[in-house]
Structure formats: C-alpha cells, structure tokens
Design an enzyme around this catalytic site. Structure first.
Site, PDB file in Angstrom:
ATOM      1  N   LYS A 199      47.720  27.242  20.188  1.00 25.10           N
ATOM      2  CA  LYS A 199      47.444  26.515  21.430  1.00 25.10           C
ATOM      3  C   LYS A 199      47.959  25.082  21.397  1.00 25.10           C
ATOM      4  O   LYS A 199      48.148  24.469  22.444  1.00 25.10           O
ATOM      5  CB  LYS A 199      45.937  26.512  21.738  1.00 25.10           C
ATOM      6  CG  LYS A 199      45.462  27.835  22.338  1.00 25.10           C
ATOM      7  CD  LYS A 199      44.062  27.735  22.910  1.00 25.10           C
ATOM      8  CE  LYS A 199      43.608  29.074  23.468  1.00 25.10           C
ATOM      9  NZ  LYS A 199      42.161  29.124  23.697  1.00 25.10           N
ATOM     10  N   LYS A 203      51.425  38.702  23.437  1.00 26.43           N
ATOM     11  CA  LYS A 203      50.161  39.317  23.818  1.00 26.43           C
ATOM     12  C   LYS A 203      49.983  39.279  25.337  1.00 26.43           C
ATOM     13  O   LYS A 203      50.331  38.284  25.971  1.00 26.43           O
ATOM     14  CB  LYS A 203      49.035  38.517  23.132  1.00 26.43           C
ATOM     15  CG  LYS A 203      47.677  39.133  23.158  1.00 26.43           C
ATOM     16  CD  LYS A 203      46.669  38.253  22.417  1.00 26.43           C
ATOM     17  CE  LYS A 203      46.370  36.978  23.182  1.00 26.43           C
ATOM     18  NZ  LYS A 203      45.282  36.175  22.599  1.00 26.43           N
ATOM     19  N   LYS A 225      45.660  36.378  30.206  1.00 26.94           N
ATOM     20  CA  LYS A 225      45.345  35.886  31.552  1.00 26.94           C
ATOM     21  C   LYS A 225      46.086  34.592  31.852  1.00 26.94           C
ATOM     22  O   LYS A 225      46.246  34.225  33.012  1.00 26.94           O
ATOM     23  CB  LYS A 225      43.840  35.680  31.777  1.00 26.94           C
ATOM     24  CG  LYS A 225      42.958  35.575  30.557  1.00 26.94           C
ATOM     25  CD  LYS A 225      41.469  35.526  30.887  1.00 26.94           C
ATOM     26  CE  LYS A 225      40.652  35.324  29.632  1.00 26.94           C
ATOM     27  NZ  LYS A 225      39.720  36.350  29.271  1.00 26.94           N
TER      28      LYS A 225
HETATM   29  P1  TYM Z   1      39.055  36.254  25.276  1.00 20.50           P
HETATM   30  O1  TYM Z   1      38.304  35.829  26.487  1.00 20.50           O
HETATM   31  O2  TYM Z   1      40.391  35.678  25.020  1.00 20.50           O
HETATM   32  O3  TYM Z   1      39.213  37.812  25.256  1.00 20.50           O
HETATM   33  C1  TYM Z   1      38.062  38.642  25.406  1.00 20.50           C
HETATM   34  C2  TYM Z   1      38.217  39.903  24.570  1.00 20.50           C
HETATM   35  O4  TYM Z   1      39.408  40.596  24.941  1.00 20.50           O
HETATM   36  C3  TYM Z   1      40.226  40.809  23.804  1.00 20.50           C
HETATM   37  N1  TYM Z   1      41.630  40.695  24.208  1.00 20.50           N
HETATM   38  C4  TYM Z   1      42.557  41.625  23.960  1.00 20.50           C
HETATM   39  N2  TYM Z   1      42.484  42.813  23.336  1.00 20.50           N
HETATM   40  C5  TYM Z   1      43.617  43.527  23.247  1.00 20.50           C
HETATM   41  N3  TYM Z   1      44.806  43.126  23.762  1.00 20.50           N
HETATM   42  C6  TYM Z   1      44.925  41.935  24.394  1.00 20.50           C
HETATM   43  N4  TYM Z   1      46.092  41.549  24.900  1.00 20.50           N
HETATM   44  C7  TYM Z   1      43.754  41.122  24.518  1.00 20.50           C
HETATM   45  N5  TYM Z   1      43.508  39.915  25.079  1.00 20.50           N
HETATM   46  C8  TYM Z   1      42.202  39.673  24.881  1.00 20.50           C
HETATM   47  C9  TYM Z   1      39.837  39.716  22.831  1.00 20.50           C
HETATM   48  O5  TYM Z   1      40.162  40.060  21.509  1.00 20.50           O
HETATM   49  C10 TYM Z   1      38.352  39.604  23.070  1.00 20.50           C
HETATM   50  O6  TYM Z   1      37.663  40.595  22.335  1.00 20.50           O
HETATM   51  N6  TYM Z   1      36.815  33.726  21.616  1.00 20.50           N
HETATM   52  C11 TYM Z   1      36.709  34.881  22.480  1.00 20.50           C
HETATM   53  C12 TYM Z   1      35.457  34.896  23.319  1.00 20.50           C
HETATM   54  C13 TYM Z   1      34.184  34.766  22.562  1.00 20.50           C
HETATM   55  C14 TYM Z   1      33.575  35.741  21.735  1.00 20.50           C
HETATM   56  C15 TYM Z   1      32.368  35.164  21.271  1.00 20.50           C
HETATM   57  C16 TYM Z   1      33.938  37.038  21.364  1.00 20.50           C
HETATM   58  C17 TYM Z   1      33.363  33.679  22.542  1.00 20.50           C
HETATM   59  N7  TYM Z   1      32.271  33.922  21.780  1.00 20.50           N
HETATM   60  C18 TYM Z   1      31.520  35.869  20.421  1.00 20.50           C
HETATM   61  C19 TYM Z   1      33.079  37.724  20.505  1.00 20.50           C
HETATM   62  C20 TYM Z   1      31.876  37.143  20.048  1.00 20.50           C
HETATM   63  C21 TYM Z   1      37.901  34.894  23.411  1.00 20.50           C
HETATM   64  O7  TYM Z   1      38.518  33.901  23.690  1.00 20.50           O
HETATM   65  O8  TYM Z   1      38.150  36.078  23.988  1.00 20.50           O
END
Ligand code: TYM
Length: 335
Positions: A112, A196, A199
C-alpha cells in the site's frame, strides 16, 4: 468449542473475490452450526480516507450483501465494528504489545505504501493489523476464515496473542487458526491475471461486484482476458496460464466442484465453450444475490436495527473478555 470470527472492510462494494474467498465460506460455517461472528470493519476502513456518507452507505450495502448471500442474522452475529467499543480498546493494548518492526514487515503495508511517501500515510494504516488482532481475540475466536491475502495478518495475530500471554505470564488469548480453504482463495483481476481482484481497482471491468446484474456479469466474463489455447487436460497444464487458471478456479468455487473436476469436464475445450458455461453458472449463482441486496437496501432502517442487535450480542461476549484483559494488564476497575 470452536468460535469463528471474520471481517470485511466496507471500503467499497463487495467483489466476487470477497464472496468466494470469504463470504461464501462464512455462510458454510454458519450452516455447519458453528458459532459465527461476522463484522463489517468500519474502523479499519477509515485507515484511508472515506467520505462519511459513502461509508455509511457502503456499510449498509455490505450488510445487505451478507444477508443476501445467506448469513442469517439470528444464527450468526452480524454487526459493524464501531458499535462495539471493545475493538478499539483492545487494539490500544495490542499497540503496546506488538512491535513497530512487526508492522513494518507486513506485505500489505509495503504494497500500500510502495512508490508513495509512507510518512504521509495514517498511523492507523500502519497499526491496522493490531486492530485486526483485537477483532479476533476480543471474542477468543479459534478459527478465522479468510482469503489468501490475509494469511500474514493472521500470523501476526498469533504472535500478538503469544507475546501477550508470555509478557503477562497468562494463558489467556487463544492461538487462532486461519481457515484458507477452497478453489478460490485468491481470485485474480479479470483484466490481469497477475493482480488480485480488488474493490479498489480503478477498472470496473477487472471485477465482478456483488451488486452486478446478469448483463454486467455476462459482459465482464465474456470480455475477461485469456490466452488463445483450449483448456488443458490436466491441472499441471494451468501452471503458467494465470488467466485460464483464475476462470477455472472461479467456476470450481461457484459450482462447489474441485478444480480437477472442472478440468475433467472442460479439458480440451476452448474458451468459446467454457466462457458461456461460466457465464450461465455465475448468473445463476450471483444474480439472485444482487436482486436480494437491492430489496434489502430499500429499507436501511431495518439493516441498522439488524446491525444494532448484532452489536448488542457481540458486546455481551466481548465485555467480560475486555474486563479480564484490563485486570491482567493492571488497570484499576472501580465499577
Ligand atoms: P478485505 O475487506 O480486504 O477482504 C475481506 C475478505 O475477502 C477476502 N478477499 C479475497 N479472497 C479471494 N480473492 C480475492 N481477490 C479477495 N479479495 C479479498 C479477504 O482475504 C478477506 O478474507 N483485514 C481484512 C478485514 C479484517 C478481518 C478482521 C478479517 C479486519 N479484521 C478479522 C478477518 C478477521 C481485510 O482487509 O479484508
């Protein structure tokens, strides 16, 4: 007994990556009868600038996406992070347990800030994984289903739990297990098989949004980048073909098949055959979700009530754990 926690950032619309890597698995875990706690992490979202009205709308939209995808807010706890103050409170304690060096080594932080002036990023973005550890450990969660990209953050969560337990001489926080399963743990961009699906990608054609209707889903898959070769007869044949591999993985995950089974069915066939089959499958699985989301979003007050109810139930689990943490750390509690 197992307890599942996971979260998604409401920093934009949900994508097919979020759905296949996370949300679809969340529904499966709920339906297996495990205790499941799911959180829209609005405090994480503001580590980069969010327009306040948009953030509220995106949080409601994500909640609608969860429910439309099959999360039942009576069986799972569904809430937004900021309504349970323990997340921020425990994160502060973890900020004092975790080391700067640990944060600096996170690949997500490095990605990032790549090519940017890291000094100008928010302090919250740097400390992001500490808040994530707090999310999970505030509930003594044992298992965390996520996509591949969150693996390193979950390793850090284990390190924070272990260091806390060690520093205070307690066996208090569990060492949580990441759950990274299935055919689509890393869904790639439809325009570039090395990136990847995200969003935040400026190109809307690079992703399927959970709000996309049949037309958009169909168009984006038909235009998805591929190579000219037919699909291989064996899994090894996908090795250096990231775009083909991605579409096969997406098909497998949507159909609840293994990648092997998809190759057995489509091996030797060209994209002229495979893509229409993928479009039919994706529309059949995803269009009902976007339709249901639209219906749910027409009543934002009902969504807010659902999140509030979830927050009350989450808080009932979190409060005693936070109180015990304060006691361990040496805070005076007069009430
Ligand atoms: P975030 O919001 O980026 O994504 C949410 C979930 O979606 C999965 N994901 C994907 N899986 C497969 N292919 C992709 N292209 C893809 N893009 C996103 C992510 O792996 C995630 O599981 N830090 C986390 C949010 C978070 C969290 C937590 C997760 C905050 N606290 C506690 C688990 C436990 C995040 O930014 O996810």
């Amino acid at each position: 007994t197992p307890r599942i926690f996971s979260g998604i950032q409401p920093s934009g619309g949900l994508t097919l990556g979020n759905y296949l890597g996370a949300l679809k698995r969340f529904v499966e875990k709920q339906n297996e009868g495990i205790e499941t706690i799911y959180c829209l992490v609005d405090l994480h979202a503001i580590t980069v600038w969010q327009d306040p009205e948009k953030l509220r709308a995106q949080t409601r939209e994500a909640a609608a996406g969860f429910i439309a995808a099959g999360i039942d807010p009576r069986r799972s706890i569904l809430f937004n992070q900021s309504q349970v103050p323990g997340h921020a409170q425990l994160a502060w304690i973890f900020n004092c347990v975790a080391r700067m060096g640990w944060m600096g080594r996170m690949t997500q932080w490095k990605d990032k800030t790549a090519g940017k002036n890291a000094e100008a990023e928010s302090l919250g973005l740097f400390a992001y994984p500490s808040l994530m550890a707090a999310d999970i450990l505030l509930y003594h969660a044992t298992h965390v289903p996520v996509g591949e990209d969150q693996k390193q953050h979950l390793e850090l969560t284990r390190d924070i739990a272990a260091k806390f337990n060690h520093d205070y001489g307690v066996d208090f926080f569990p060492i949580t297990e990441p759950v990274i399963e299935g055919a689509a743990t890393r869904v790639m961009s439809l325009r570039d098989g090395s990136k990847k699906m995200s969003k935040s990608d400026p190109s809307d054609a690079s992703r399927i949004n959970l709000t996309d209707e049949a037309d958009a889903i169909s168009q984006k898959f038909r235009k998805a980048k591929t190579d000219p070769e037919p699909l291989p007869e064996t899994l090894e044949g996908l090795k250096d073909r990231p775009e083909a591999k991605n579409l096969v993985n997406i098909y497998a995950a949507l159909a609840d098949m293994t990648t092997e089974a998809v190759i057995a069915e489509f091996g030797g066939k060209g994209f002229g055959t495979f893509k229409p089959a993928l479009v039919d499958l994706a529309v059949a699985k995803l269009a009902p979700i976007s339709g249901e989301m639209k219906r749910l979003m027409a009543d934002p007050a009902e969504i807010d009530r659902t999140l509030g109810d979830g927050a009350d139930r989450a808080n009932a689990i979190a409060s005693p754990i936070l109180r015990q943490t304060y006691d361990i750390v040496g805070m005076i509690r007069s009430r």
